[in-house]
Design a protein around this motif. Structure first.
Motif, short mmCIF file in Angstrom:
data_model
loop_
_atom_site.label_atom_id
_atom_site.label_comp_id
_atom_site.label_asym_id
_atom_site.label_seq_id
_atom_site.Cartn_x
_atom_site.Cartn_y
_atom_site.Cartn_z
N VAL A 36 56.18 61.02 -13.35
CA VAL A 36 54.99 61.81 -13.66
C VAL A 36 53.78 60.90 -13.62
O VAL A 36 53.73 59.87 -14.31
N TYR A 37 52.80 61.25 -12.82
CA TYR A 37 51.60 60.43 -12.66
C TYR A 37 50.86 60.25 -13.98
O TYR A 37 50.67 61.20 -14.75
N ARG A 60 54.79 64.26 -3.18
CA ARG A 60 54.23 64.64 -4.47
C ARG A 60 54.71 66.05 -4.82
O ARG A 60 54.67 66.95 -3.99
N LEU A 61 55.16 66.19 -6.06
CA LEU A 61 55.65 67.48 -6.54
C LEU A 61 54.86 67.87 -7.78
O LEU A 61 54.21 67.05 -8.41
N THR A 62 54.96 69.11 -8.15
CA THR A 62 54.39 69.58 -9.41
C THR A 62 55.53 69.96 -10.34
O THR A 62 56.37 70.80 -9.99
N ARG A 64 56.31 71.23 -14.12
CA ARG A 64 55.74 71.81 -15.35
C ARG A 64 54.23 71.64 -15.38
O ARG A 64 53.64 71.29 -16.40
N GLY A 65 53.63 71.88 -14.23
CA GLY A 65 52.18 71.83 -14.14
C GLY A 65 51.58 70.45 -13.98
O GLY A 65 50.36 70.30 -13.92
N GLU A 66 52.42 69.40 -13.91
CA GLU A 66 51.92 68.04 -13.78
C GLU A 66 52.38 67.43 -12.46
O GLU A 66 53.52 67.65 -12.03
N PRO A 67 51.52 66.64 -11.81
CA PRO A 67 51.89 66.00 -10.55
C PRO A 67 52.90 64.88 -10.77
O PRO A 67 52.83 64.15 -11.77
#
Length: 232
Positions: A36-37, A60-62, A64-67
């Motif tokens: 998680v970034y 890059r994935l998302t 739970r709303g986080e990159p």
């Protein structure tokens, strides 16, 4: 119609497989973690879930709303040595370094001497898809076309480690070969200051997506004393 002599010369038995042709590097392994970034946290990914994601390492994935950044296992193993170098609070720099490894971006490490970061540079190389190809240290850049060609052929498909701590200027012919798709090279470097890096790369530095790692906290190198970087 016969091929030009220049191409024939480059593809001799002495040249590494892949020079002048398709990349010889293996495909990246399956995703084993999502980083998680900006948080430094990891989400483990088992084989079944990795297959369902249908993504590859470096994407890059998302979550739970986080990159988040998809990591394969060799790259995930770099988190600890990169954190030891950058410091516990430098999450963004570690994220940038992991991206650079996965996206083939050049990384410039901060150091007063090449010896300050050589083990980290080797560790990064040996956790990359280039691990089975040469890790070539360059402290004196060749100046003639023939010498540049010979160096890039010898290092072909591997990693070039540039020592920018001494006054050095990377000529346009050298940079053109260094970043060309012909030799399949990747670049790691060490510089004592951002100015040294700018001076070496010249005006063209703005065109290269360089990852400048460790320049914002010069005290990081002191914390590295006694740190051992384990290579695979």
């Amino acid at each position: 119609m016969p091929e030009p002599p220049r191409r024939q010369r480059r593809e001799t038995a002495e040249a590494p497989v892949g020079i002048g042709g398709l990349s010889p590097h293996p495909a990246r392994g399956p995703i084993t973690a999502l980083r998680v970034y900006g948080r430094g946290s990891e989400i483990a990914v088992d084989a079944n879930r990795a297959e369902r994601l249908g993504r590859i390492a470096g994407e890059r994935l998302t979550v739970r709303g986080e990159p988040a950044l998809a990591l394969d296992e060799p790259t995930r193993q770099l988190v600890e040595p990169l954190t030891a170098y950058c410091g516990l609070g430098a999450l963004g720099d570690v994220d940038a370094a992991l991206e650079a490894v996965l996206w083939r971006r050049p990384i410039i490490l901060h150091g007063e001497r090449a010896e300050d970061v050589i083990e980290l540079a080797r560790t990064i190389h040996e956790h990359s898809i280039r691990k089975d190809f040469p890790f070539t240290e360059v402290s004196s850049v060749p100046t003639t076309d023939a010498a540049i060609e010979a160096l890039c052929t010898q290092a072909g498909c591997g990693t070039i480690f540039l020592d920018l701590t001494q006054p050095i200027e990377l000529s346009e012919p050298f940079l053109r070969r260094l970043f060309s798709d012909h030799f399949h090279l990747w670049t790691l470097a060490v510089a004592s200051s951002v100015e040294d890096a700018r001076r070496a790369f010249g005006p063209g530095m703005t065109f290269y997506p360089l990852c400048m790692l460790g320049f914002r906290r010069t005290s990081w190198l002191r914390s590295m004393k006694g740190v051992t970087f384990t290579r695979s």
